[in-house]
Motif scaffolding. Structure first.
Motif, PDB file in Angstrom:
ATOM      1  N   THR A   6       0.836  -1.188   0.000  1.00  7.28           N
ATOM      2  CA  THR A   6       0.000   0.000   0.000  1.00  7.28           C
ATOM      3  C   THR A   6       0.873   1.240   0.000  1.00  7.28           C
ATOM      4  OG1 THR A   6      -1.706  -1.154   1.232  1.00  7.28           O
ATOM      5  CG2 THR A   6      -1.803   1.222   1.250  1.00  7.28           C
ATOM      6  N   GLY A   7       0.548   2.161  -0.873  1.00  7.81           N
ATOM      7  CA  GLY A   7       1.297   3.405  -0.938  1.00  7.81           C
ATOM      8  C   GLY A   7       2.182   3.519  -2.159  1.00  7.81           C
ATOM      9  N   ASN A   8       2.414   2.419  -2.868  1.00  8.11           N
ATOM     10  CA  ASN A   8       3.266   2.486  -4.049  1.00  8.11           C
ATOM     11  C   ASN A   8       2.661   3.361  -5.136  1.00  8.11           C
ATOM     12  OD1 ASN A   8       5.202   0.873  -2.906  1.00  8.11           O
ATOM     13  ND2 ASN A   8       4.421  -1.018  -3.809  1.00  8.11           N
ATOM     14  N   GLY A   9       1.350   3.305  -5.296  1.00  7.16           N
ATOM     15  CA  GLY A   9       0.688   4.143  -6.303  1.00  7.16           C
ATOM     16  C   GLY A   9       0.819   5.621  -5.980  1.00  7.16           C
ATOM     17  N   LEU A  10       0.674   5.968  -4.713  1.00 10.46           N
ATOM     18  CA  LEU A  10       0.829   7.367  -4.300  1.00 10.46           C
ATOM     19  C   LEU A  10       2.257   7.831  -4.533  1.00 10.46           C
ATOM     20  CD1 LEU A  10      -0.299   9.930  -2.873  1.00 10.46           C
ATOM     21  CD2 LEU A  10       0.539   8.937  -0.754  1.00 10.46           C
ATOM     22  N   ILE A  11       3.228   7.009  -4.208  1.00 13.05           N
ATOM     23  CA  ILE A  11       4.632   7.397  -4.386  1.00 13.05           C
ATOM     24  C   ILE A  11       4.943   7.566  -5.873  1.00 13.05           C
ATOM     25  CG2 ILE A  11       7.011   6.617  -4.083  1.00 13.05           C
ATOM     26  CD1 ILE A  11       6.021   5.238  -1.474  1.00 13.05           C
ATOM     27  N   ARG A  12       4.442   6.663  -6.711  1.00 14.62           N
ATOM     28  CA  ARG A  12       4.656   6.778  -8.159  1.00 14.62           C
ATOM     29  C   ARG A  12       4.050   8.072  -8.701  1.00 14.62           C
ATOM     30  NH1 ARG A  12       3.575   1.384  -8.447  1.00 14.62           N
ATOM     31  NH2 ARG A  12       1.401   1.808  -8.887  1.00 14.62           N
ATOM     32  N   ASP A  13       2.794   8.350  -8.326  1.00 14.22           N
ATOM     33  CA  ASP A  13       2.134   9.564  -8.813  1.00 14.22           C
ATOM     34  C   ASP A  13       2.794  10.820  -8.263  1.00 14.22           C
ATOM     35  OD1 ASP A  13       0.405   8.130 -10.357  1.00 14.22           O
ATOM     36  OD2 ASP A  13      -1.300   8.295  -8.991  1.00 14.22           O
ATOM     37  N   LEU A  14       3.265  10.769  -7.033  1.00 11.99           N
ATOM     38  CA  LEU A  14       3.948  11.924  -6.452  1.00 11.99           C
ATOM     39  C   LEU A  14       5.252  12.194  -7.197  1.00 11.99           C
ATOM     40  CD1 LEU A  14       3.629  13.972  -4.186  1.00 11.99           C
ATOM     41  CD2 LEU A  14       4.841  12.422  -2.687  1.00 11.99           C
ATOM     42  N   GLU A  15       5.975  11.153  -7.558  1.00 12.58           N
ATOM     43  CA  GLU A  15       7.201  11.337  -8.333  1.00 12.58           C
ATOM     44  C   GLU A  15       6.896  11.782  -9.761  1.00 12.58           C
ATOM     45  OE1 GLU A  15       9.077   7.550  -7.786  1.00 12.58           O
ATOM     46  OE2 GLU A  15      10.007   8.180  -5.887  1.00 12.58           O
ATOM     47  N   LYS A  16       5.762  11.349 -10.296  1.00 10.00           N
ATOM     48  CA  LYS A  16       5.394  11.714 -11.664  1.00 10.00           C
ATOM     49  C   LYS A  16       4.901  13.152 -11.750  1.00 10.00           C
ATOM     50  CE  LYS A  16       2.145  10.348 -15.306  1.00 10.00           C
ATOM     51  NZ  LYS A  16       1.059   9.417 -15.635  1.00 10.00           N
ATOM     52  N   PHE A  17       3.971  13.544 -10.874  1.00  5.41           N
ATOM     53  CA  PHE A  17       3.352  14.865 -10.945  1.00  5.41           C
ATOM     54  C   PHE A  17       4.059  15.904 -10.083  1.00  5.41           C
ATOM     55  CE2 PHE A  17      -0.299  11.932 -11.682  1.00  5.41           C
ATOM     56  CZ  PHE A  17      -0.489  12.227 -13.012  1.00  5.41           C
ATOM     57  N   GLY A  18       4.735  15.484  -9.030  1.00  7.33           N
ATOM     58  CA  GLY A  18       5.406  16.412  -8.130  1.00  7.33           C
ATOM     59  C   GLY A  18       4.524  16.885  -6.999  1.00  7.33           C
ATOM     60  N   SER A  19       3.224  16.991  -7.248  1.00  6.48           N
ATOM     61  CA  SER A  19       2.301  17.423  -6.198  1.00  6.48           C
ATOM     62  C   SER A  19       0.960  16.736  -6.415  1.00  6.48           C
ATOM     63  CB  SER A  19       2.130  18.943  -6.221  1.00  6.48           C
ATOM     64  OG  SER A  19       1.650  19.358  -7.482  1.00  6.48           O
ATOM     65  N   VAL A  20       0.350  16.321  -5.314  1.00  5.31           N
ATOM     66  CA  VAL A  20      -0.956  15.670  -5.387  1.00  5.31           C
ATOM     67  C   VAL A  20      -1.874  16.258  -4.317  1.00  5.31           C
ATOM     68  CG1 VAL A  20      -0.125  13.487  -6.355  1.00  5.31           C
ATOM     69  CG2 VAL A  20      -0.252  13.758  -3.896  1.00  5.31           C
ATOM     70  N   ARG A  36       4.416   6.990   6.484  1.00  4.62           N
ATOM     71  CA  ARG A  36       5.405   5.955   6.787  1.00  4.62           C
ATOM     72  C   ARG A  36       5.936   5.310   5.513  1.00  4.62           C
ATOM     73  NH1 ARG A  36       1.920   4.464  10.850  1.00  4.62           N
ATOM     74  NH2 ARG A  36       1.231   2.618   9.720  1.00  4.62           N
ATOM     75  N   ARG A  37       5.052   5.085   4.540  1.00  2.00           N
ATOM     76  CA  ARG A  37       5.485   4.503   3.262  1.00  2.00           C
ATOM     77  C   ARG A  37       6.436   5.455   2.541  1.00  2.00           C
ATOM     78  NH1 ARG A  37       3.478   1.089   5.821  1.00  2.00           N
ATOM     79  NH2 ARG A  37       1.804  -0.287   5.244  1.00  2.00           N
ATOM     80  N   LEU A  38       6.173   6.761   2.593  1.00  2.00           N
ATOM     81  CA  LEU A  38       7.057   7.741   1.969  1.00  2.00           C
ATOM     82  C   LEU A  38       8.428   7.746   2.636  1.00  2.00           C
ATOM     83  CD1 LEU A  38       4.527  10.650   1.458  1.00  2.00           C
ATOM     84  CD2 LEU A  38       5.799   9.496  -0.347  1.00  2.00           C
ATOM     85  N   ARG A  39       8.437   7.683   3.972  1.00  4.07           N
ATOM     86  CA  ARG A  39       9.722   7.643   4.680  1.00  4.07           C
ATOM     87  C   ARG A  39      10.480   6.362   4.371  1.00  4.07           C
ATOM     88  NH1 ARG A  39       6.605  10.243   8.744  1.00  4.07           N
ATOM     89  NH2 ARG A  39       6.224   8.296   9.838  1.00  4.07           N
ATOM     90  N   ALA A  40       9.760   5.243   4.246  1.00  5.91           N
ATOM     91  CA  ALA A  40      10.412   3.978   3.908  1.00  5.91           C
ATOM     92  C   ALA A  40      10.977   4.002   2.487  1.00  5.91           C
ATOM     93  CB  ALA A  40       9.423   2.823   4.061  1.00  5.91           C
ATOM     94  N   ALA A  41      10.372   4.818   1.616  1.00  5.41           N
ATOM     95  CA  ALA A  41      10.847   4.927   0.231  1.00  5.41           C
ATOM     96  C   ALA A  41      12.038   5.878   0.110  1.00  5.41           C
ATOM     97  CB  ALA A  41       9.713   5.389  -0.671  1.00  5.41           C
ATOM     98  N   GLY A  42      12.433   6.514   1.218  1.00  3.11           N
ATOM     99  CA  GLY A  42      13.621   7.360   1.187  1.00  3.11           C
ATOM    100  C   GLY A  42      13.355   8.848   1.255  1.00  3.11           C
TER     101      GLY A  42
END
Length: 162
Positions: A6-20, A36-42
């Motif tokens: 859970t959270g991979n889609g949000l991280i992908r879209d955040l990296e793609k669009f820059g803001s959500v 927490r998922r964002l922090r785990a992704a770096g």
């Protein structure tokens, strides 16, 4: 096992669009999981509220003056001491300087974003293009399920028509 992904889609879209813009269930709890998922992704996350921001551009990217509330008290100083102004460093620039070396960037998570004007949201949507290490998540309202869309699609209909 679904909770781990859970959270991979949000991280992908955040990296793609820059803001959500996100819409969260009013009972809460989901935003913490995604942070927490964002922090785990770096990413390093900074959680702030939209209330009391004032000039969003100056608060986030420029040195700005802040006057403390007078609370109904009179100052005892002379005329020069009446208008105290404290100058604060730019919030985003300061946080970027303090990022760990291996961090992917800074995610600015703004709660109560429904009170922001469309011009302020437009600045937040363009902030990642001004500083590529910054990503922006703005809570734009409530919904039955946690959902998100590009921040530029959350403008009011009258603002999009203009």
């Amino acid at each position: 096992m679904a909770l781990i992904t859970t959270g991979n889609g949000l991280i992908r879209d955040l990296e793609k669009f820059g803001s959500v813009g996100v819409y969260v269930p009013l009972e809460g709890g989901f935003e913490g999981r995604y942070q927490r998922r964002l922090r785990a992704a770096g990413y390093t996350t900074l959680h702030i509220t939209a209330r009391g921001l004032g000039d969003v551009a100056a608060y986030l990217t420029g040195v700005h003056g802040v006057r403390p509330p007078h609370l109904g008290k009179k100052s005892t100083g002379s005329g020069a001491a009446v208008g105290y102004v404290y100058y604060l460093p730019p919030l985003v620039t300061y946080q970027l300087e303090q990022l760990p070396p291996k961090s992917k960037g800074l995610v600015l998570w703004i709660i109560e974003g429904h009170i922001l004007s469309d011009q302020e949201v437009e600045f937040l949507a363009t902030l990642p293009s001004l500083e590529p290490r910054v990503k922006v998540v703005v809570e734009r309202g409530g919904d039955r399920a946690f959902r998100w869309q590009p921040l530029t699609k959350t403008f009011s209909a009258s603002y999009q028509a203009g």
